[in-house]
Design an enzyme around this catalytic site. Structure first.
Site, PDB file in Angstrom:
ATOM      1  N   LYS A   1       1.049  -1.357   0.094  1.00  0.00           N
ATOM      2  CA  LYS A   1      -0.243  -0.240  -0.260  1.00  0.00           C
ATOM      3  C   LYS A   1       0.766   1.404   0.141  1.00  0.00           C
ATOM      4  CE  LYS A   1      -1.646  -1.171   3.692  1.00  0.00           C
ATOM      5  NZ  LYS A   1      -1.078  -2.284   4.094  1.00  0.00           N
TER       6      LYS A   1
ATOM      7  N   ARG B   1     -10.256   0.058   8.566  1.00  0.00           N
ATOM      8  CA  ARG B   1      -9.080  -1.297   8.695  1.00  0.00           C
ATOM      9  C   ARG B   1     -10.088  -2.112   9.905  1.00  0.00           C
ATOM     10  NH1 ARG B   1      -2.479  -1.401   8.869  1.00  0.00           N
ATOM     11  NH2 ARG B   1      -2.385  -0.259   7.803  1.00  0.00           N
TER      12      ARG B   1
ATOM     13  N   ARG C   1      11.633  -5.947   5.396  1.00  0.00           N
ATOM     14  CA  ARG C   1      11.269  -3.841   4.985  1.00  0.00           C
ATOM     15  C   ARG C   1      12.339  -3.059   5.764  1.00  0.00           C
ATOM     16  NH1 ARG C   1       5.668  -1.861   5.200  1.00  0.00           N
ATOM     17  NH2 ARG C   1       5.636  -3.012   7.749  1.00  0.00           N
TER      18      ARG C   1
ATOM     19  N   ARG D   1      11.368  -1.298  11.234  1.00  0.00           N
ATOM     20  CA  ARG D   1      10.424  -0.419  12.008  1.00  0.00           C
ATOM     21  C   ARG D   1      10.404  -1.990  13.633  1.00  0.00           C
ATOM     22  NH1 ARG D   1       5.033   0.471   8.890  1.00  0.00           N
ATOM     23  NH2 ARG D   1       4.153  -0.792  10.338  1.00  0.00           N
TER      24      ARG D   1
ATOM     25  N   ARG E   1      -0.170  -9.143  13.611  1.00  0.00           N
ATOM     26  CA  ARG E   1      -0.924  -8.074  12.767  1.00  0.00           C
ATOM     27  C   ARG E   1      -1.497  -8.418  11.802  1.00  0.00           C
ATOM     28  NH1 ARG E   1       3.611  -5.196  10.534  1.00  0.00           N
ATOM     29  NH2 ARG E   1       3.226  -4.004   9.382  1.00  0.00           N
TER      30      ARG E   1
HETATM   31  P1  ADP Z   1       0.780  -2.219   7.358  1.00  0.00           P
HETATM   32  O1  ADP Z   1       0.315  -1.482   6.310  1.00  0.00           O
HETATM   33  O2  ADP Z   1       2.335  -2.172   6.845  1.00  0.00           O
HETATM   34  O3  ADP Z   1       0.468  -2.760   8.688  1.00  0.00           O
HETATM   35  P2  ADP Z   1       1.056   0.612   8.271  1.00  0.00           P
HETATM   36  O4  ADP Z   1       1.731   1.616   8.673  1.00  0.00           O
HETATM   37  O5  ADP Z   1      -0.317   0.956   7.840  1.00  0.00           O
HETATM   38  O6  ADP Z   1       1.929  -1.097   8.706  1.00  0.00           O
HETATM   39  O7  ADP Z   1       0.344   0.737  10.306  1.00  0.00           O
HETATM   40  C1  ADP Z   1       1.358   0.783  11.759  1.00  0.00           C
HETATM   41  C2  ADP Z   1       0.000   0.128  12.575  1.00  0.00           C
HETATM   42  O8  ADP Z   1      -0.495   1.289  12.919  1.00  0.00           O
HETATM   43  C3  ADP Z   1      -0.628  -0.737  13.103  1.00  0.00           C
HETATM   44  O9  ADP Z   1      -0.633  -2.418  13.237  1.00  0.00           O
HETATM   45  C4  ADP Z   1      -1.747  -0.277  13.693  1.00  0.00           C
HETATM   46  O10 ADP Z   1      -1.329  -0.083  15.032  1.00  0.00           O
HETATM   47  C5  ADP Z   1      -2.287   1.381  13.682  1.00  0.00           C
HETATM   48  N1  ADP Z   1      -2.761   1.619  12.027  1.00  0.00           N
HETATM   49  C6  ADP Z   1      -2.624   1.606  10.923  1.00  0.00           C
HETATM   50  N2  ADP Z   1      -3.848   2.436  10.828  1.00  0.00           N
HETATM   51  C7  ADP Z   1      -4.615   2.127  11.044  1.00  0.00           C
HETATM   52  C8  ADP Z   1      -6.248   1.927  11.292  1.00  0.00           C
HETATM   53  N3  ADP Z   1      -7.398   2.005  10.391  1.00  0.00           N
HETATM   54  N4  ADP Z   1      -6.488   1.567  12.526  1.00  0.00           N
HETATM   55  C9  ADP Z   1      -5.882   1.042  13.545  1.00  0.00           C
HETATM   56  N5  ADP Z   1      -4.897   1.397  13.715  1.00  0.00           N
HETATM   57  C10 ADP Z   1      -4.445   1.660  12.672  1.00  0.00           C
HETATM   58  P1  ADP Z   2       2.483  -1.667   3.339  1.00  0.00           P
HETATM   59  O1  ADP Z   2       2.026  -0.421   3.301  1.00  0.00           O
HETATM   60  O2  ADP Z   2       1.060  -2.157   2.214  1.00  0.00           O
HETATM   61  O3  ADP Z   2       2.364  -3.217   5.118  1.00  0.00           O
HETATM   62  P2  ADP Z   2       5.376  -1.358   1.904  1.00  0.00           P
HETATM   63  O4  ADP Z   2       4.497  -0.624   0.480  1.00  0.00           O
HETATM   64  O5  ADP Z   2       5.526  -1.221   2.873  1.00  0.00           O
HETATM   65  O6  ADP Z   2       3.616  -2.022   1.926  1.00  0.00           O
HETATM   66  O7  ADP Z   2       5.653  -2.989   1.150  1.00  0.00           O
HETATM   67  C1  ADP Z   2       6.154  -3.843   2.409  1.00  0.00           C
HETATM   68  C2  ADP Z   2       7.428  -4.737   1.766  1.00  0.00           C
HETATM   69  O8  ADP Z   2       7.192  -5.101   1.018  1.00  0.00           O
HETATM   70  C3  ADP Z   2       8.654  -3.478   1.220  1.00  0.00           C
HETATM   71  O9  ADP Z   2       9.688  -3.291   1.492  1.00  0.00           O
HETATM   72  C4  ADP Z   2       8.594  -2.727   0.007  1.00  0.00           C
HETATM   73  O10 ADP Z   2      10.121  -2.460  -0.521  1.00  0.00           O
HETATM   74  C5  ADP Z   2       7.712  -4.244  -0.169  1.00  0.00           C
HETATM   75  N1  ADP Z   2       7.725  -4.658  -1.798  1.00  0.00           N
HETATM   76  C6  ADP Z   2       6.503  -3.664  -2.159  1.00  0.00           C
HETATM   77  N2  ADP Z   2       5.513  -3.633  -2.824  1.00  0.00           N
HETATM   78  C7  ADP Z   2       6.393  -5.306  -3.926  1.00  0.00           C
HETATM   79  C8  ADP Z   2       6.221  -6.001  -4.638  1.00  0.00           C
HETATM   80  N3  ADP Z   2       5.513  -5.019  -5.934  1.00  0.00           N
HETATM   81  N4  ADP Z   2       7.254  -6.939  -5.065  1.00  0.00           N
HETATM   82  C9  ADP Z   2       7.771  -6.834  -4.187  1.00  0.00           C
HETATM   83  N5  ADP Z   2       8.793  -6.331  -2.973  1.00  0.00           N
HETATM   84  C10 ADP Z   2       7.121  -5.347  -2.068  1.00  0.00           C
END
Ligand code: ADP
Ligand code: ADP
Ligand code: ZN
Length: 212
Positions: A13, A87, A126, A159, A170
């Site tokens: 995302k 979410r 990541r 992270r 998660r």
């Molecule tokens: P990812 O998509 O990689 O899990 P995010 O950066 O989107 O990570 O989210 C990191 C953390 O922030 C989540 O595990 C949660 O604790 C919190 N968070 C983010 N967005 C939301 C949401 N819409 N509702 C509740 N918690 C959230």
């Molecule tokens: P999210 O925001 O959904 O948690 P990220 O964009 O942070 O996801 O991506 C998670 C990890 O996967 C990062 O280390 C990123 O560089 C890698 N990544 C993202 N898209 C791709 C892809 N299409 N193929 C391979 N690795 C990817």
């Protein structure tokens, strides 16, 4: 068009939002990034969110919804991406109300589909820049100089919630709370699916196609 971008942790995302911002001039609203910025700036919001995030649990709905409401209030006339929000079904319902109050609309909810094995590799590998938030991966997108951000020269770290035990929580939280939102967006006729397990550029072209 305004969109919701949803999918599992690690689905891509953030990566895709960055491209949508750079290439289509959209505005990214990432609740995760907003919380991380609040933690870094030691605000009250950050203090409230941190313990939940460190455990891999969701921040309570009321806190997240209030934050998104404030951001949407200040939004200028640009198409936005909701990255990581909603979410939960309570967040989805609240979003519907906020949007209608502000005469805004979501055109599509894009679901990035990625199998679990691939997610684990993406999350454990990541790395993120402490200063600008740029996202890297030890294998698929390494920095040019180890530990140094290509964009700003900042320190690149893992992270806290990308450690293996937290990742498990998660993914479970995601399956229980967020995955069911597919039905919600299908009923609104806004649901579109993109295969996120392809290279970044292919995923991007597919997103562009489904939102154009
Ligand atoms: P990812 O998509 O990689 O899990 P995010 O950066 O989107 O990570 O989210 C990191 C953390 O922030 C989540 O595990 C949660 O604790 C919190 N968070 C983010 N967005 C939301 C949401 N819409 N509702 C509740 N918690 C959230
Ligand atoms: P999210 O925001 O959904 O948690 P990220 O964009 O942070 O996801 O991506 C998670 C990890 O996967 C990062 O280390 C990123 O560089 C890698 N990544 C993202 N898209 C791709 C892809 N299409 N193929 C391979 N690795 C990817
Ligand atoms: Zn940086």
């Amino acid at each position: 068009m305004n969109i919701v971008l949803f999918g599992a942790p690690g689905a891509g995302k953030g990566t895709q939002s960055t491209l949508l911002v750079e290439r289509l001039g959209m505005v990214q609203i990432s609740t995760g990034d907003l919380f991380r910025a609040a933690i870094k700036n030691k605000t009250e919001l950050g203090q409230k969110a941190q313990s939940f995030m460190d455990k891999g649990e969701l921040v309570p709905d009321s806190i997240v919804i209030g934050m998104v409401d404030e951001v949407l209030a200040k939004l200028e006339n640009k198409s936005f991406i909701l990255d990581g929000f909603p979410r939960t079904s309570a967040q989805a319902e609240a979003l519907g109300k906020i949007l209608s109050q502000r005469a805004l609309e979501i055109g599509k909810a894009v679901f990035l589909e990625v199998p679990r094995e691939e997610l684990l590799g993406r999350l454990t590998g990541r790395r993120v820049c402490k200063s600008c938030g740029a996202v890297y991966h030890v294998q698929s997108k390494p920095t040019k100089v180890a530990g140094v951000c290509d964009v700003c020269g900042g320190e690149v770290i893992q992270r806290n919630d990308d450690k293996e035990d937290v990742i498990a929580t998660r993914l479970k939280t995601y399956e229980e709370n967020t995955l069911p939102l597919r039905t919600y967006f299908k009923e609104l006729n806004k649901y579109v699916e993109v295969n996120g397990a392809q290279d970044t550029e292919t995923v991007f072209s597919n997103i562009k196609r489904v939102i154009s």
